[in-house]
Design a protein around this motif. Structure first.
Motif, short mmCIF file in Angstrom:
data_model
loop_
_atom_site.label_atom_id
_atom_site.label_comp_id
_atom_site.label_asym_id
_atom_site.label_seq_id
_atom_site.Cartn_x
_atom_site.Cartn_y
_atom_site.Cartn_z
N TYR A 1 6.76 135.85 52.52
CA TYR A 1 6.96 134.71 51.62
C TYR A 1 8.00 133.74 52.18
O TYR A 1 7.83 132.52 52.08
CB TYR A 1 7.42 135.16 50.24
N LYS B 1 10.18 149.77 56.35
CA LYS B 1 10.48 148.86 55.24
C LYS B 1 9.49 149.08 54.10
O LYS B 1 8.32 149.37 54.32
CB LYS B 1 10.40 147.40 55.69
N ARG B 2 10.00 148.90 52.88
CA ARG B 2 9.14 149.00 51.70
C ARG B 2 8.25 147.77 51.61
O ARG B 2 8.55 146.71 52.16
CB ARG B 2 9.98 149.13 50.44
N LYS B 3 7.17 147.92 50.85
CA LYS B 3 6.21 146.84 50.68
C LYS B 3 6.87 145.57 50.16
O LYS B 3 6.56 144.46 50.62
CB LYS B 3 5.09 147.28 49.72
N VAL B 4 7.78 145.70 49.21
CA VAL B 4 8.45 144.52 48.64
C VAL B 4 9.21 143.74 49.71
O VAL B 4 9.13 142.52 49.78
CB VAL B 4 9.38 144.91 47.48
N ALA B 5 9.93 144.44 50.56
CA ALA B 5 10.70 143.78 51.63
C ALA B 5 9.75 143.10 52.62
O ALA B 5 10.04 142.00 53.10
CB ALA B 5 11.59 144.78 52.34
N ARG B 6 8.65 143.73 52.91
CA ARG B 6 7.67 143.14 53.82
C ARG B 6 7.11 141.84 53.23
O ARG B 6 7.01 140.82 53.91
CB ARG B 6 6.51 144.11 54.08
N HIS B 7 6.75 141.90 51.96
CA HIS B 7 6.19 140.73 51.30
C HIS B 7 7.22 139.61 51.20
O HIS B 7 6.88 138.44 51.42
CB HIS B 7 5.66 141.10 49.92
N GLN B 8 8.45 139.96 50.89
CA GLN B 8 9.50 138.94 50.83
C GLN B 8 9.68 138.24 52.17
O GLN B 8 9.89 137.02 52.23
CB GLN B 8 10.83 139.57 50.39
N ARG B 9 9.57 138.99 53.25
CA ARG B 9 9.69 138.41 54.59
C ARG B 9 8.56 137.40 54.85
O ARG B 9 8.78 136.30 55.33
CB ARG B 9 9.67 139.53 55.64
N THR C 1 0.32 144.50 54.31
CA THR C 1 1.30 144.56 55.39
C THR C 1 1.52 146.00 55.83
O THR C 1 1.69 146.90 55.01
CB THR C 1 2.63 143.93 54.94
#
Length: 107
Positions: free
Chosen positions: A61, A51-59, A79
């Motif tokens: 959040y 997973k990309r960093k953005v998807a990890r952070h969204q999870r 992450t």
């Protein structure tokens, strides 16, 4: 229960991390003593593989939406997948110094 403990418990329950550090960095900012407003999360879990960093952070959040809507003002996220964490030799970047918010000097 402290905000730090809530964050740790929610992330552990949802992600079953291989590695989790929740660090209260509030003391590094312009907040009253014993505040729980600024946190650094270092997290490695299998769910983040591929997973990309953005998807990890969204999870993260989404898991911490209640804390982010309330007491948490800032959340620094580092992450990793378990493989990435191992490659980093189990180290995360340090946090920058606080500029003091409204007290920062303007050049």
């Amino acid at each position: 229960m402290s905000v730090q403990t809530e964050i740790e418990q929610r992330l552990t329950a949802e992600l079953s991390p291989e590695h989790l550090q929740v660090i209260n960095e509030s003391h590094m900012h312009s907040v009253p003593a014993n505040s729980e407003t600024h946190f650094k999360v270092v997290l490695a879990c299998a769910e983040f593989a591929g997973k990309r960093k953005v998807a990890r952070h969204q999870r993260v959040y989404a898991i911490l939406a209640e804390q982010l809507a309330g007491p948490v003002h800032a959340l620094a996220l580092h992450t990793y997948s378990p493989e990435e964490w191992s490659e980093r030799e189990q180290g995360a970047p340090g946090s920058p110094d606080c500029l003091g918010g409204s007290r920062a000097e303007v050049s």
